[in-house]
Enzyme design. Structure first.
Site, PDB file in Angstrom:
ATOM      1  N   TYR A   6     -21.446  27.041 -23.627  1.00  0.00           N
ATOM      2  CA  TYR A   6     -22.050  27.518 -24.867  1.00  0.00           C
ATOM      3  C   TYR A   6     -21.702  26.624 -26.050  1.00  0.00           C
ATOM      4  O   TYR A   6     -22.452  26.533 -27.012  1.00  0.00           O
ATOM      5  CB  TYR A   6     -21.572  28.935 -25.176  1.00  0.00           C
ATOM      6  CG  TYR A   6     -22.289  30.043 -24.436  1.00  0.00           C
ATOM      7  CD1 TYR A   6     -23.272  29.776 -23.482  1.00  0.00           C
ATOM      8  CD2 TYR A   6     -21.979  31.366 -24.692  1.00  0.00           C
ATOM      9  CE1 TYR A   6     -23.923  30.786 -22.807  1.00  0.00           C
ATOM     10  CE2 TYR A   6     -22.634  32.397 -24.033  1.00  0.00           C
ATOM     11  CZ  TYR A   6     -23.604  32.108 -23.088  1.00  0.00           C
ATOM     12  OH  TYR A   6     -24.244  33.121 -22.436  1.00  0.00           O
ATOM     13  N   GLY A   7     -20.536  25.996 -25.994  1.00  0.00           N
ATOM     14  CA  GLY A   7     -20.030  25.278 -27.163  1.00  0.00           C
ATOM     15  C   GLY A   7     -20.879  24.121 -27.615  1.00  0.00           C
ATOM     16  O   GLY A   7     -20.804  23.704 -28.771  1.00  0.00           O
TER      17      GLY A   7
ATOM     18  N   CYS B 271     -15.840  35.788 -25.455  1.00  0.00           N
ATOM     19  CA  CYS B 271     -16.269  34.416 -25.743  1.00  0.00           C
ATOM     20  C   CYS B 271     -16.354  34.256 -27.247  1.00  0.00           C
ATOM     21  O   CYS B 271     -17.166  34.923 -27.897  1.00  0.00           O
ATOM     22  CB  CYS B 271     -17.629  34.153 -25.093  1.00  0.00           C
ATOM     23  SG  CYS B 271     -18.370  32.552 -25.510  1.00  0.00           S
ATOM     24  N   ASN B 272     -15.517  33.408 -27.817  1.00  0.00           N
ATOM     25  CA  ASN B 272     -15.513  33.212 -29.259  1.00  0.00           C
ATOM     26  C   ASN B 272     -16.845  32.670 -29.770  1.00  0.00           C
ATOM     27  O   ASN B 272     -17.346  33.102 -30.806  1.00  0.00           O
ATOM     28  CB  ASN B 272     -14.386  32.249 -29.654  1.00  0.00           C
ATOM     29  CG  ASN B 272     -13.025  32.887 -29.622  1.00  0.00           C
ATOM     30  OD1 ASN B 272     -12.560  33.453 -30.600  1.00  0.00           O
ATOM     31  ND2 ASN B 272     -12.367  32.799 -28.477  1.00  0.00           N
TER      32      ASN B 272
ATOM     33  N   CYS C 288     -10.929  29.720 -28.218  1.00  0.00           N
ATOM     34  CA  CYS C 288     -11.835  29.752 -27.071  1.00  0.00           C
ATOM     35  C   CYS C 288     -11.071  30.447 -25.962  1.00  0.00           C
ATOM     36  O   CYS C 288      -9.905  30.092 -25.694  1.00  0.00           O
ATOM     37  CB  CYS C 288     -12.242  28.342 -26.646  1.00  0.00           C
ATOM     38  SG  CYS C 288     -13.183  28.297 -25.094  1.00  0.00           S
ATOM     39  N   THR C 289     -11.674  31.424 -25.326  1.00  0.00           N
ATOM     40  CA  THR C 289     -10.939  32.188 -24.313  1.00  0.00           C
ATOM     41  C   THR C 289     -10.598  31.353 -23.083  1.00  0.00           C
ATOM     42  O   THR C 289      -9.746  31.745 -22.287  1.00  0.00           O
ATOM     43  CB  THR C 289     -11.732  33.439 -23.876  1.00  0.00           C
ATOM     44  OG1 THR C 289     -13.045  33.056 -23.441  1.00  0.00           O
ATOM     45  CG2 THR C 289     -11.841  34.429 -25.033  1.00  0.00           C
TER      46      THR C 289
ATOM     47  N   ASP D 182     -18.713  36.315 -20.524  1.00  0.00           N
ATOM     48  CA  ASP D 182     -18.359  34.989 -21.046  1.00  0.00           C
ATOM     49  C   ASP D 182     -19.335  33.984 -20.468  1.00  0.00           C
ATOM     50  O   ASP D 182     -20.071  34.281 -19.512  1.00  0.00           O
ATOM     51  CB  ASP D 182     -16.917  34.628 -20.679  1.00  0.00           C
ATOM     52  CG  ASP D 182     -16.449  33.312 -21.298  1.00  0.00           C
ATOM     53  OD1 ASP D 182     -16.955  32.948 -22.378  1.00  0.00           O
ATOM     54  OD2 ASP D 182     -15.589  32.635 -20.709  1.00  0.00           O
ATOM     55  N   SER D 183     -19.316  32.785 -21.007  1.00  0.00           N
ATOM     56  CA  SER D 183     -20.149  31.720 -20.460  1.00  0.00           C
ATOM     57  C   SER D 183     -19.611  31.227 -19.121  1.00  0.00           C
ATOM     58  O   SER D 183     -20.358  30.669 -18.315  1.00  0.00           O
ATOM     59  CB  SER D 183     -20.221  30.550 -21.441  1.00  0.00           C
ATOM     60  OG  SER D 183     -18.928  30.001 -21.642  1.00  0.00           O
TER      61      SER D 183
END
Length: 263
Positions: free
Chosen positions: A43-44, A75-76, A189-190, A11-12
């Site tokens: 990341y978003g 991570c979506n 979003c996780t 994930d980020s």
């Protein structure tokens, strides 16, 4: 299959822990490596080109180093942009994380659902396709909230996070036309399930839906005939940026991640 080969979660930041939790419940002896691209966080707010270039390259390095049996992109944003590229680049199973629009649509009584994610996730064609396939009879409202991502990171890092802060970061979803009919919201979003207690307090009566349990079941299915160690090693967490602060170390340990380092 080497019993010591780990599951690699990526994930980020710390949001992927919301997927790691239910996976550990199903596979308690699985060796775990959790990788956070903290140097690239968040990341978003990045462009699709930046994420599409960064994620496959970084995961290639991680796979070479840790030799996992399976990769989980928890991570979506990374999945909606770079999942296909990662699968093409890696010669092992890759489990993705996508917005749980189907179960949200099945649950909604008002036929108005929300998709709460990062700015990058909610603008993806992938989300359009999921909504068309699984929620064609629903009004689907979207909101990208970088503030919620930051609040989740702060909460897990031991900083105080209030219901009022979470409400303010989420309220624009409900302020859209038709927002008063929202009864079910996808946590796309996780990071956001880490704030479910605050979200529920801020918006009573709303159902919050995420895909973590389904992802855990998928991981268990894909590894169903594989051997696991009787006494698994301590879980490993690695960060691409500076080492995490002391408060976060306790939160990582609660997920079984006792060895922490950088890459």
């Amino acid at each position: 299959m080497n019993p010591a080969a780990p599951l690699l979660f990526f994930d980020s930041g710390v949001g992927g822990l919301s997927v790691l939790g239910p996976t550990r419940a199903l596979l308690p002896t699985a060796p775990i490596v959790y990788a956070a691209d903290s140097a690239g966080f968040p990341y978003g707010t990045k462009t699709e080109a930046e994420i599409a270039a960064r994620v496959p390259a970084l995961l290639g390095r991680l796979v070479e180093r840790f030799q996992p049996r399976l990769v989980v992109i928890a991570c979506n944003t990374a999945c909606t942009i770079a999942l296909d590229q990662v699968r093409a680049a890696l010669d092992l199973p890759v489990v993705g994380t996508v917005p749980a629009i189907k179960p949200a649509a099945e649950r909604s009584r008002t036929r108005t659902i929300g998709v709460l994610g990062t700015e990058a996730t909610i603008r993806q064609r992938y989300v359009d396709d999921l909504a068309a396939q699984f929620a064609a009879d629903c009004t689907v409202l979207r909101h990208g909230s970088p503030e919620l991502v930051e609040l989740a990171e702060r909460k897990l890092g031991g900083e105080p996070v209030t219901v009022e802060q979470v409400r303010a970061a989420t309220q624009p979803l409900f302020d859209q036309p038709g927002g008063d009919r929202l009864d079910t919201v996808v946590l796309a979003c996780t990071h956001f399930p880490l704030l479910e207690q605050e979200l529920s307090a801020a918006f009573p009566g709303v159902a919050w839906v995420d895909g973590a349990a389904g992802i855990a079941r998928r991981i268990a299915f894909l590894t169903r005939d594989q051997p696991w160690p009787a006494d698994p090693p301590a879980g490993i967490a690695v960060f691409t940026g500076p080492p995490p602060r002391r408060a976060l170390l306790g939160a990582l340990a609660a997920y079984g991640l006792d060895e922490v380092g950088t890459i």
